[in-house]
Design an enzyme around this catalytic site. Structure first.
Site, PDB file in Angstrom:
ATOM      1  N   ARG A 283       6.874  15.197  53.540  1.00 17.78           N
ATOM      2  CA  ARG A 283       7.625  16.306  52.925  1.00 17.78           C
ATOM      3  C   ARG A 283       7.035  17.659  53.338  1.00 17.78           C
ATOM      4  O   ARG A 283       6.953  18.583  52.529  1.00 17.78           O
ATOM      5  CB  ARG A 283       7.627  16.205  51.389  1.00 17.78           C
ATOM      6  CG  ARG A 283       8.298  14.977  50.816  1.00 17.78           C
ATOM      7  CD  ARG A 283       9.803  14.975  51.109  1.00 17.78           C
ATOM      8  NE  ARG A 283      10.476  13.914  50.375  1.00 17.78           N
ATOM      9  CZ  ARG A 283      10.632  12.671  50.825  1.00 17.78           C
ATOM     10  NH1 ARG A 283      10.185  12.332  52.024  1.00 17.78           N
ATOM     11  NH2 ARG A 283      11.271  11.764  50.098  1.00 17.78           N
TER      12      ARG A 283
ATOM     13  N   SER B 193      13.985  14.218  43.957  1.00 18.83           N
ATOM     14  CA  SER B 193      12.618  14.188  43.412  1.00 18.83           C
ATOM     15  C   SER B 193      12.143  15.614  43.192  1.00 18.83           C
ATOM     16  O   SER B 193      12.172  16.420  44.125  1.00 18.83           O
ATOM     17  CB  SER B 193      11.655  13.519  44.384  1.00 18.83           C
ATOM     18  OG  SER B 193      12.057  12.211  44.668  1.00 18.83           O
TER      19      SER B 193
ATOM     20  N   GLU C 179       8.125  19.410  44.828  1.00 17.88           N
ATOM     21  CA  GLU C 179       8.788  19.281  46.135  1.00 17.88           C
ATOM     22  C   GLU C 179       9.880  20.351  46.266  1.00 17.88           C
ATOM     23  O   GLU C 179      10.135  20.876  47.343  1.00 17.88           O
ATOM     24  CB  GLU C 179       9.415  17.879  46.268  1.00 17.88           C
ATOM     25  CG  GLU C 179      10.124  17.691  47.602  1.00 17.88           C
ATOM     26  CD  GLU C 179      11.029  16.481  47.648  1.00 17.88           C
ATOM     27  OE1 GLU C 179      10.540  15.349  47.503  1.00 17.88           O
ATOM     28  OE2 GLU C 179      12.254  16.675  47.830  1.00 17.88           O
TER      29      GLU C 179
HETATM   30  P1  FAD Z   1      18.414  23.971  50.921  1.00 17.98           P
HETATM   31  O1  FAD Z   1      18.130  23.432  49.560  1.00 17.98           O
HETATM   32  O2  FAD Z   1      19.540  24.903  51.088  1.00 17.98           O
HETATM   33  O3  FAD Z   1      17.098  24.653  51.498  1.00 17.98           O
HETATM   34  C1  FAD Z   1      15.842  24.008  51.401  1.00 17.98           C
HETATM   35  C2  FAD Z   1      14.783  24.896  52.094  1.00 17.98           C
HETATM   36  O4  FAD Z   1      15.056  24.962  53.492  1.00 17.98           O
HETATM   37  C3  FAD Z   1      14.792  26.354  51.622  1.00 17.98           C
HETATM   38  O5  FAD Z   1      13.472  26.840  51.704  1.00 17.98           O
HETATM   39  C4  FAD Z   1      15.676  27.057  52.637  1.00 17.98           C
HETATM   40  O6  FAD Z   1      15.405  28.444  52.753  1.00 17.98           O
HETATM   41  C5  FAD Z   1      15.301  26.307  53.904  1.00 17.98           C
HETATM   42  N1  FAD Z   1      16.401  26.237  54.888  1.00 17.98           N
HETATM   43  C6  FAD Z   1      17.575  25.594  54.740  1.00 17.98           C
HETATM   44  N2  FAD Z   1      18.293  25.672  55.880  1.00 17.98           N
HETATM   45  C7  FAD Z   1      17.548  26.381  56.755  1.00 17.98           C
HETATM   46  C8  FAD Z   1      17.747  26.810  58.102  1.00 17.98           C
HETATM   47  N3  FAD Z   1      18.854  26.523  58.785  1.00 17.98           N
HETATM   48  N4  FAD Z   1      16.757  27.532  58.686  1.00 17.98           N
HETATM   49  C9  FAD Z   1      15.623  27.839  58.025  1.00 17.98           C
HETATM   50  N5  FAD Z   1      15.388  27.473  56.746  1.00 17.98           N
HETATM   51  C10 FAD Z   1      16.348  26.757  56.131  1.00 17.98           C
HETATM   52  N6  FAD Z   1      15.004  14.764  50.221  1.00 17.98           N
HETATM   53  C11 FAD Z   1      14.349  13.823  50.937  1.00 17.98           C
HETATM   54  O7  FAD Z   1      13.511  14.134  51.792  1.00 17.98           O
HETATM   55  N7  FAD Z   1      14.587  12.498  50.721  1.00 17.98           N
HETATM   56  C12 FAD Z   1      15.479  12.048  49.813  1.00 17.98           C
HETATM   57  O8  FAD Z   1      15.672  10.856  49.652  1.00 17.98           O
HETATM   58  C13 FAD Z   1      16.183  13.028  49.050  1.00 17.98           C
HETATM   59  N8  FAD Z   1      17.066  12.643  48.100  1.00 17.98           N
HETATM   60  C14 FAD Z   1      17.739  13.592  47.376  1.00 17.98           C
HETATM   61  C15 FAD Z   1      18.672  13.163  46.414  1.00 17.98           C
HETATM   62  C16 FAD Z   1      19.392  14.079  45.673  1.00 17.98           C
HETATM   63  C17 FAD Z   1      20.390  13.596  44.649  1.00 17.98           C
HETATM   64  C18 FAD Z   1      19.182  15.475  45.893  1.00 17.98           C
HETATM   65  C19 FAD Z   1      20.001  16.486  45.129  1.00 17.98           C
HETATM   66  C20 FAD Z   1      18.252  15.916  46.835  1.00 17.98           C
HETATM   67  C21 FAD Z   1      17.508  14.970  47.578  1.00 17.98           C
HETATM   68  N9  FAD Z   1      16.562  15.360  48.539  1.00 17.98           N
HETATM   69  C22 FAD Z   1      15.911  14.406  49.284  1.00 17.98           C
HETATM   70  C23 FAD Z   1      16.260  16.788  48.751  1.00 17.98           C
HETATM   71  C24 FAD Z   1      17.267  17.497  49.703  1.00 17.98           C
HETATM   72  O9  FAD Z   1      18.408  16.714  49.903  1.00 17.98           O
HETATM   73  C25 FAD Z   1      16.619  17.773  51.062  1.00 17.98           C
HETATM   74  O10 FAD Z   1      15.446  18.550  50.923  1.00 17.98           O
HETATM   75  C26 FAD Z   1      17.577  18.482  52.027  1.00 17.98           C
HETATM   76  O11 FAD Z   1      17.044  18.517  53.325  1.00 17.98           O
HETATM   77  C27 FAD Z   1      17.893  19.914  51.589  1.00 17.98           C
HETATM   78  O12 FAD Z   1      18.913  20.384  52.424  1.00 17.98           O
HETATM   79  P2  FAD Z   1      19.737  21.684  52.063  1.00 17.98           P
HETATM   80  O13 FAD Z   1      20.601  22.008  53.212  1.00 17.98           O
HETATM   81  O14 FAD Z   1      20.407  21.506  50.751  1.00 17.98           O
HETATM   82  O15 FAD Z   1      18.557  22.761  51.951  1.00 17.98           O
HETATM   83  N1  EPU Z   2       8.786   4.403  39.247  1.00 18.50           N
HETATM   84  C1  EPU Z   2       8.550   4.224  37.899  1.00 18.50           C
HETATM   85  N2  EPU Z   2       9.317   4.921  37.013  1.00 18.50           N
HETATM   86  C2  EPU Z   2      10.301   5.768  37.408  1.00 18.50           C
HETATM   87  C3  EPU Z   2      10.536   5.945  38.779  1.00 18.50           C
HETATM   88  C4  EPU Z   2       9.767   5.255  39.700  1.00 18.50           C
HETATM   89  O1  EPU Z   2       7.671   3.476  37.506  1.00 18.50           O
HETATM   90  O2  EPU Z   2      10.961   6.350  36.527  1.00 18.50           O
HETATM   91  C5  EPU Z   2       7.966   3.656  40.211  1.00 18.50           C
HETATM   92  C6  EPU Z   2       8.436   2.224  40.432  1.00 18.50           C
HETATM   93  O3  EPU Z   2       7.272   1.420  40.526  1.00 18.50           O
HETATM   94  C7  EPU Z   2       9.083   2.256  41.792  1.00 18.50           C
HETATM   95  C8  EPU Z   2       8.280   3.354  42.488  1.00 18.50           C
HETATM   96  O4  EPU Z   2       7.999   4.287  41.450  1.00 18.50           O
HETATM   97  O5  EPU Z   2       8.962   1.045  42.442  1.00 18.50           O
HETATM   98  C9  EPU Z   2       9.010   4.064  43.614  1.00 18.50           C
HETATM   99  O6  EPU Z   2      10.273   4.532  43.129  1.00 18.50           O
HETATM  100  P1  EPU Z   2      11.497   4.800  44.128  1.00 18.50           P
HETATM  101  O7  EPU Z   2      11.650   3.672  45.078  1.00 18.50           O
HETATM  102  O8  EPU Z   2      12.671   5.216  43.328  1.00 18.50           O
HETATM  103  O9  EPU Z   2      10.995   5.996  45.024  1.00 18.50           O
HETATM  104  P2  EPU Z   2      10.192   7.321  44.682  1.00 18.50           P
HETATM  105  O10 EPU Z   2       8.798   7.160  45.188  1.00 18.50           O
HETATM  106  O11 EPU Z   2      10.357   7.705  43.266  1.00 18.50           O
HETATM  107  C10 EPU Z   2      10.656   8.397  47.008  1.00 18.50           C
HETATM  108  C11 EPU Z   2      11.128   9.719  47.506  1.00 18.50           C
HETATM  109  C12 EPU Z   2      12.647   9.792  47.438  1.00 18.50           C
HETATM  110  C13 EPU Z   2      13.212   8.709  48.334  1.00 18.50           C
HETATM  111  C14 EPU Z   2      12.723   7.340  47.815  1.00 18.50           C
HETATM  112  C15 EPU Z   2      13.136   6.217  48.731  1.00 18.50           C
HETATM  113  C16 EPU Z   2       9.397  11.358  47.143  1.00 18.50           C
HETATM  114  C17 EPU Z   2       8.912  12.505  46.335  1.00 18.50           C
HETATM  115  N3  EPU Z   2      10.542  10.812  46.750  1.00 18.50           N
HETATM  116  O12 EPU Z   2      10.974   8.354  45.619  1.00 18.50           O
HETATM  117  O13 EPU Z   2      13.047  11.053  47.963  1.00 18.50           O
HETATM  118  O14 EPU Z   2      14.622   8.726  48.337  1.00 18.50           O
HETATM  119  O15 EPU Z   2      11.272   7.346  47.751  1.00 18.50           O
HETATM  120  O16 EPU Z   2      12.436   6.301  49.929  1.00 18.50           O
HETATM  121  O17 EPU Z   2       8.746  10.980  48.111  1.00 18.50           O
HETATM  122  C18 EPU Z   2      13.525  13.306  47.370  1.00 18.50           C
HETATM  123  O18 EPU Z   2      12.614  13.631  48.160  1.00 18.50           O
HETATM  124  O19 EPU Z   2      14.213  14.167  46.769  1.00 18.50           O
HETATM  125  C19 EPU Z   2      13.812  11.904  47.164  1.00 18.50           C
HETATM  126  C20 EPU Z   2      14.755  11.456  46.331  1.00 18.50           C
END
Ligand code: FAD
Ligand code: EPU
Length: 339
Positions: free
Chosen positions: A165, A239, A335
């Site tokens: 991240r 997250s 994050e």
């Molecule tokens: P924004 O929120 O618009 O911007 C994020 C940052 O990037 C800001 O600092 C912004 O200024 C900068 N930025 C954006 N675009 C540009 C650009 N073109 N040039 C320079 N800077 C820029 N993230 C994960 O890694 N893994 C996950 O599994 C994951 N699951 C998610 C699930 C949900 C339901 C939600 C709501 C979010 C999740 N995220 C996850 C976080 C998010 O989706 C990512 O961080 C995504 O890349 C953000 O994209 P965005 O276009 O919305 O960026």
């Molecule tokens: N867990 C709990 N309680 C909870 C949630 C999770 O005990 O309420 C424990 C469980 O043991 C579970 C473990 O956490 O097995 C891992 O949970 P999960 O697989 O849901 O993944 P996570 O570690 O919570 C990360 C990323 C997610 C990504 C998933 C799948 C980060 C900060 N988050 O979540 O990314 O989608 O793994 O790879 O690394 C995001 O960055 O926004 C995001 C959603």
């Protein structure tokens, strides 16, 4: 190009926080961006925020500056060699749309990253990752606009300093570059990553006979939909905190005290803890105060049930950080980008 003043960002952030930008404009091309940053903005004086899908942001107050919303589109196959396709995508393309495009064209490598909200341009910022794959695994290069020097620059993999991240764009290059497009290196022969989480069980439940990138993508989508809230219904940014990485010796000491603790190897001598578990153990899972809450299905996700302010969500995150620190001696790091 249309410029808006006192513009509501409510529908431009996945938390659904109602704040205003003093000035707001979309840019569809590099020329639009250049015009905005040379003719409209006063460098060094005006605050500037580049916005993609707003799915990793928490706005805590009105933004007293310019918000520039990236809408650069286009997906193009640049070239191919024996093993790879090199595909360039405009920074304003929807990320999941790009993943689906790859699947439709049989370009392998992005399928585990299905259904992550946001746009292509933000994908390298925090090196998005899920289900055992990160952007750095498929990254070739990107083109950015340097706001200091007012000219383009290309970043190769080694320039991006990707980590969990994390990237150079969150460190020394923070706020300096606008990402215009990203080129991904996708595989001709799939290299399936099904070892993470419940992917194998989900593929079995789906009765998949022959593994394919489409099947992996669908499995990931099912798992994600079952535990993450849909921002269209409940405001959130995924997250809220990172999973903390600690020394394996600290992990061993903690697991003697808390046998249920979840940890995963994170390079030699380091262990990544599941922050969701830590937060749940502190009693926050399902907590709600007003419209700010900790999601009942996934404690790592903070939610806005309707009219929570960014400050209420931020205050909740502070209380969670304090209680995890007090109980486990571990400092959670956010994050989500706080603005
Ligand atoms: P924004 O929120 O618009 O911007 C994020 C940052 O990037 C800001 O600092 C912004 O200024 C900068 N930025 C954006 N675009 C540009 C650009 N073109 N040039 C320079 N800077 C820029 N993230 C994960 O890694 N893994 C996950 O599994 C994951 N699951 C998610 C699930 C949900 C339901 C939600 C709501 C979010 C999740 N995220 C996850 C976080 C998010 O989706 C990512 O961080 C995504 O890349 C953000 O994209 P965005 O276009 O919305 O960026
Ligand atoms: N867990 C709990 N309680 C909870 C949630 C999770 O005990 O309420 C424990 C469980 O043991 C579970 C473990 O956490 O097995 C891992 O949970 P999960 O697989 O849901 O993944 P996570 O570690 O919570 C990360 C990323 C997610 C990504 C998933 C799948 C980060 C900060 N988050 O979540 O990314 O989608 O793994 O790879 O690394 C995001 O960055 O926004 C995001 C959603």
């Amino acid at each position: 190009m249309q410029i808006h003043h006192h513009f509501s960002l409510r529908s431009y952030n996945s938390f659904g926080i109602d704040v205003e930008a003093r000035s707001f404009a979309d840019f569809h091309t590099t020329e639009d961006l250049t015009e905005l940053v040379t003719e409209q903005l006063h460098p060094g004086k005006d605050q500037l925020l580049i916005l993609g899908g707003g799915s990793n942001m928490l706005f805590t107050k009105n933004f007293d500056g310019w918000v520039l919303h990236n809408r650069i589109k286009g997906i193009e196959l640049l070239r191919e060699d024996e093993n790879h396709f090199y595909v360039k995508a405009g920074a304003g393309e929807n990320w999941h749309g790009f993943v689906q495009y790859c699947i439709a064209h049989n370009y392998a490598g992005a399928e585990n990253l299905s259904l992550i909200p946001g746009k292509v341009g933000a994908s390298p910022i925090q090196n998005i990752g899920a289900y055992g794959v990160e952007i750095r695994d498929i990254f070739q290069e990107l083109e950015a606009f340097d706001l200091f020097e007012k000219r383009g620059r290309t970043f190769q993999l080694a320039d991006c300093d990707f980590g969990y991240r994390d990237s150079v764009f969150k460190k020394s290059a923070k706020s300096r570059y606008v990402i215009l497009n990203v080129t991904y290196r996708l595989n001709k022969k799939p290299d399936f990553h099904t070892g993470y989480g419940a992917i194998v069980q989900e593929l079995e439940r789906m009765c998949v006979q022959e593994l394919s990138i489409r099947a992996v993508s669908e499995a990931v989508m099912h798992i994600r939909s079952s535990k993450l809230p849909d921002p269209k219904q409940t405001g959130n940014a995924g997250s809220f905190f990172k999973n903390p990485v600690i020394s394996t010796s600290q992990y061993t000491a903690l697991s003697n005290q808390y046998p249920g603790i979840s940890g995963y190897a994170a390079g030699e001598g380091f262990t990544k803890l599941a922050a969701g578990w830590l937060i749940e153990q502190c009693g926050w899972k399902g907590y709600r105060k007003g419209d700010a809450g900790c999601y009942p299905e996934q404690a790592l996700v903070l939610v806005n049930y309707g009219k929570a302010s960014g400050k209420e969500i931020l205050d909740l995150s502070r209380s969670i950080i304090d209680s995890v620190q007090e109980k486990f001696g571990i400092q959670l790091e956010r994050e989500v980008n706080i603005v």
